[in-house]
Design a protein around this motif. Structure first.
Motif, short mmCIF file in Angstrom:
data_model
loop_
_atom_site.label_atom_id
_atom_site.label_comp_id
_atom_site.label_asym_id
_atom_site.label_seq_id
_atom_site.Cartn_x
_atom_site.Cartn_y
_atom_site.Cartn_z
N ASP A 1 0.86 -1.17 0.00
CA ASP A 1 0.00 0.00 0.00
C ASP A 1 0.90 1.23 0.00
O ASP A 1 1.65 1.46 0.95
CB ASP A 1 -0.89 -0.02 1.24
CG ASP A 1 -1.79 1.20 1.38
OD1 ASP A 1 -1.61 2.19 0.63
OD2 ASP A 1 -2.68 1.16 2.23
N GLU B 1 -5.84 13.81 0.02
CA GLU B 1 -5.37 13.17 1.26
C GLU B 1 -4.55 11.91 0.99
O GLU B 1 -3.46 11.74 1.54
CB GLU B 1 -6.54 12.83 2.16
CG GLU B 1 -6.10 12.25 3.50
CD GLU B 1 -7.27 11.96 4.42
OE1 GLU B 1 -7.09 11.08 5.27
OE2 GLU B 1 -8.33 12.59 4.28
N GLN B 2 -5.03 11.03 0.12
CA GLN B 2 -4.29 9.80 -0.19
C GLN B 2 -3.01 10.11 -0.97
O GLN B 2 -1.97 9.49 -0.74
CB GLN B 2 -5.18 8.82 -0.97
CG GLN B 2 -6.34 8.28 -0.16
CD GLN B 2 -5.89 7.52 1.07
OE1 GLN B 2 -4.98 6.71 1.02
NE2 GLN B 2 -6.52 7.81 2.19
N LEU C 1 -4.65 8.98 -7.35
CA LEU C 1 -5.01 9.39 -5.99
C LEU C 1 -5.44 10.85 -5.92
O LEU C 1 -6.34 11.20 -5.15
CB LEU C 1 -3.84 9.13 -5.04
CG LEU C 1 -3.49 7.66 -4.81
CD1 LEU C 1 -2.27 7.53 -3.93
CD2 LEU C 1 -4.67 6.90 -4.23
N LYS D 1 -0.47 11.23 1.46
CA LYS D 1 0.12 10.09 2.17
C LYS D 1 1.17 9.40 1.32
O LYS D 1 2.21 8.98 1.82
CB LYS D 1 -0.97 9.10 2.58
CG LYS D 1 -1.83 9.59 3.72
CD LYS D 1 -2.89 8.55 4.07
CE LYS D 1 -3.79 9.05 5.18
NZ LYS D 1 -4.83 8.04 5.51
N LEU D 2 0.90 9.26 0.02
CA LEU D 2 1.88 8.66 -0.90
C LEU D 2 3.19 9.44 -0.85
O LEU D 2 4.26 8.86 -0.70
CB LEU D 2 1.32 8.65 -2.33
CG LEU D 2 2.26 8.21 -3.45
CD1 LEU D 2 1.47 7.57 -4.56
CD2 LEU D 2 3.11 9.33 -3.98
N SER E 1 -9.08 11.38 -6.63
CA SER E 1 -10.04 10.98 -5.59
C SER E 1 -9.88 11.84 -4.34
O SER E 1 -10.49 11.55 -3.31
CB SER E 1 -9.87 9.50 -5.25
OG SER E 1 -8.59 9.25 -4.73
N THR F 1 0.41 4.20 0.49
CA THR F 1 0.16 5.21 1.53
C THR F 1 0.66 4.74 2.89
O THR F 1 0.63 5.50 3.86
CB THR F 1 -1.33 5.56 1.62
OG1 THR F 1 -2.06 4.41 2.05
CG2 THR F 1 -1.85 6.07 0.29
N HIS F 2 1.13 3.49 2.96
CA HIS F 2 1.66 2.95 4.21
C HIS F 2 2.73 1.91 3.86
O HIS F 2 2.44 0.72 3.76
CB HIS F 2 0.55 2.32 5.06
CG HIS F 2 1.02 1.86 6.40
ND1 HIS F 2 1.46 2.72 7.36
CD2 HIS F 2 1.14 0.63 6.91
CE1 HIS F 2 1.81 2.03 8.43
NE2 HIS F 2 1.64 0.76 8.18
N SER G 1 0.04 8.64 -8.20
CA SER G 1 -0.40 9.89 -7.59
C SER G 1 -1.46 10.58 -8.44
O SER G 1 -2.36 11.24 -7.90
CB SER G 1 0.78 10.83 -7.33
OG SER G 1 1.47 11.12 -8.52
#
Length: 98
Positions: free
Chosen positions: A26, A56-57, A50, A60-61, A53, A28-29, A47
């Motif tokens: 993932d 925020e995601q 993301l 995180k990336l 959408s 983002t984590h 990206s």
């Protein structure tokens, strides 16, 4: 890619410190990677998806990518999006987050 590495002619690195491994994770984590353990992060369109959408995601990336990069490491993003769509995102990242 992992299957190709195992079944096809092996890639022999020119330098003894070279290493290539494919992991599914993932973005983002990136829990499989220690902070400061990666020299290069390639983002080929992830990206972009993301950002569509919500930021925020995508944020995180970027933050996870920066976390795992070694000092002097590079985050390379391949995109066919207009830079005007990406620059506001980068400008809005908080300096303390990077």
């Amino acid at each position: 890619m992992r299957k190709s590495l195992l079944t096809e002619t092996p890639i022999v690195p020119a330098h003894q410190d070279s290493h290539l491994e494919y992991l599914e994770s993932d973005v983002t984590h990136l829990h499989a990677f220690l902070s400061g353990s990666v020299s290069l992060v390639l983002d080929k369109g992830t990206s972009d998806s993301l950002l569509r959408s919500g930021s925020e995601q995508a944020q995180k990336l970027v933050l996870e990518s920066l976390r795992v990069l070694k000092k002097g490491g590079k985050l390379v993003q391949f995109t066919d999006e207009d830079p005007d769509a990406r620059l506001p995102f980068w400008k809005n990242l908080e300096p303390n987050q990077m």
